[in-house]
Write a protein that holds these residues in place. Structure first.
Motif: not given
Length: 546
Positions: A68-69, A202, A204, A56-60, A62, A321
């Motif tokens: 957020k990350i 990505t 954080g 699972s990777y953060p949404a673009y 975000d 993502t």
């Protein structure tokens, strides 16, 4: 004998393309001696890095929301992820028997003069020292092992951090582009800085260009000043060093001491010899070495610049993502010439070229923006075709109004966000002008819009010739923003290094060198070349991922 500033100014003037003639180049390509696209160091210990998996990777979207990350721990796996997303392969392309690699960081002509290095201390799984990244095999080559026994009394790097170094092999670009290659290498450094910042986001993490450091310190730390390790191989020029920090949002990054790192490198054990990229150089371009020397950066003290407090960026509709967007980035080869771009997508792309506090990629740099966007709008919904100007630093507006063509409208663009300084200069069909100015390339006219990046030029260079490189870096960072935002909007972008410099200035009515065109770019709906096969980036490697 010319001083450094005169040398830089003369190089820029000499390497301009004109309607009547182009800057000096090879004339034809020596395909038998095409440079090896991958630098490696024979005899250096290698550390294979784990590959990314379908985790699972953060949404673009975000990436642009501070905090957020959550920051990931600094580990071998997370460092491997950053290097893969910033500098790794994104795919292979094949046509008949010809096969070539694409990478996450763009490059003029896909020649990739930029090399990446890791400087680590205290990271589990990675020996303390200097490591060169090999994108083809996704591994680190240890160039230098720090003498940790004698360094116990001094901290080499701040906690939860490492350094990312960038250098350029000018010959890789000069093989194809001749004297203009130094410009393109600097574009690529800008793209690389932005690629590293997005990759870190990505995870954080935060990235900061250490703009105080000089080239001599960077070269000593990365080992690119070690002539004995290069012999007949093409040398590398130091460009930039970045501090990567894995810490909670809002925590101030502690800048490491350059002298401490230089001493650690000088006391360390160096290993490996650079590979020769081309057995024969059919042309020599001494002017590139001259401008590289003249634009070398000394250690400097720079005034801190604070990005203005702007509203949140125009929202986008991308549901992908960040990893998907980064990996799918490509340079379009042709556009369909008919598709339009929604105004909301257009304004979002422009909005993200404006520096904001704690928002990538601009939070990685500490200097005020000096590059502005001349826009040739062709097919954007609800935006009249014509010539537009987006100012990224409002302090330049009065001078531009006084210096540019007095017949320009300077009309505030209806419907654009209130915090934009976006002016329509001329309402007209700008397709022919865009095509002609970008070396008669259809791609500049067939997209939704194209861009000429205009840099504040003579004033910042007067006392600091090395800022010449920084102007191209800023243009490259802008290009990377447009590349990713185009992908997020479902279209595609392409950087254009071939353009007629002074013809752009003539269009604007510029009579002196206070503004210069540094890079062109275009965005539109791409036509896919169905003759090409797309192959997975790392199918040739069999090992675990993260």
């Amino acid at each position: 004998m010319k001083n450094a500033l005169d040398t830089v100014l003369a190089y820029h003037q000499r390497t301009k393309h004109h309607f009547q003639h182009y800057a000096a180049g090879p004339g034809g390509l020596d395909w038998k001696n095409q440079p090896n696209p991958f630098r490696s160091f024979t005899g250096s210990p290698q550390l294979a890095l784990p590959l990314l998996t379908a985790a699972s990777y953060p949404a673009y979207a975000d990436l642009y929301t501070p905090g957020k990350i959550a920051p990931q721990a600094l580990t071998l796996n997370s460092i491997a992820a950053l290097f893969e997303l910033a500098f790794g392969l994104s795919a292979w392309k094949q046509y008949d028997d010809t096969r070539w690699a694409l990478r996450c960081n763009p490059s003029s002509g896909n020649l990739h003069p930029t090399e990446a290095y890791l400087v680590s201390a205290g990271c589990e799984g990675i020996e303390d020292g200097v490591h060169h990244y090999v994108s083809r095999d996704h591994l680190l080559e240890q160039r230098c092992r720090f003498d940790t026994a004698s360094n116990r009394s001094e901290r080499i790097l701040p906690p939860d951090s490492f350094l990312l170094g960038l250098s350029s092999i000018h010959w890789r670009e000069a093989w194809k582009y001749g004297e203009r290659a130094f410009r393109y290498c600097q574009h690529d450094v800008g793209h690389a800085i932005a690629a590293a910042r997005y990759a870190a986001a990505t995870l954080g993490w935060h990235v900061q260009v250490l703009s105080i450091w000089g080239d001599a310190e960077i070269g000593a730390i990365l080992g690119v000043d070690r002539d004995q390790d290069f012999d007949a191989a093409e040398h590398e020029s130091p460009d930039a060093i970045l501090l990567v920090t894995a810490s909670a949002p809002g925590c101030a990054a502690v800048e490491p001491d350059a002298a401490t790192l230089v001493n650690a490198a000088r006391r360390g054990q160096w290993q490996g010899h650079a590979n020769v990229l081309a057995a024969h150089h059919s042309h020599q371009w001494p002017v590139i070495d001259e401008v590289a020397l003249a634009s070398a950066k000394p250690e400097t003290l720079e005034a801190a610049w604070q990005a203005p407090g702007l509203p949140e960026p125009v929202t986008g509709g991308c549901g992908r993502t960040a990893v998907e967007i980064i990996r799918q980035r490509r340079s379009a080869q042709a556009f369909d010439g008919v598709s339009t771009l929604p105004a909301k997508a257009f304004y979002r792309m422009l909005d993200l070229t404006l520096p904001r506090q704690a928002v990538p990629p601009w939070d990685a740099t500490a200097w005020a923006p000096r590059v502005h966007l001349l826009l040739f709008v062709h097919r954007v919904d609800d935006v009249a075709p014509g010539l537009y100007l987006l100012l990224r630093n409002e302090g330049i507006e009065a001078k531009l109004r006084a210096e540019l063509n007095p017949e320009f409208e300077w009309l505030q663009t209806p419907g654009c966000p209130a915090h934009f300084s976006l002016f329509r200069l001329v309402a007209a069909d700008a397709k022919n002008a865009a095509r002609a100015l970008s070396c008669h390339q259809d791609i500049a006219a067939d997209g939704a819009f194209s861009v000429a990046m205009l840099a504040e030029y003579d004033t910042p260079l007067t006392a600091t010739p090395w800022v010449y490189r920084q102007l191209f870096w800023e243009a490259g960072i802008l290009g990377q923003v447009l590349y990713l935002e185009a992908e997020a909007a479902g279209v595609r972008g392409t950087g254009i290094g071939c353009y007629f410099d002074d013809a752009v200035h003539d269009l604007l009515g510029i009579k002196d060198a206070f503004i210069q065109s540094m890079y062109h770019f275009t965005v539109g709906t791409a036509l896919e070349d169905t003759r090409l096969q797309t192959l997975p980036a790392y199918a040739h490697l069999v090992r675990g991922g993260v």
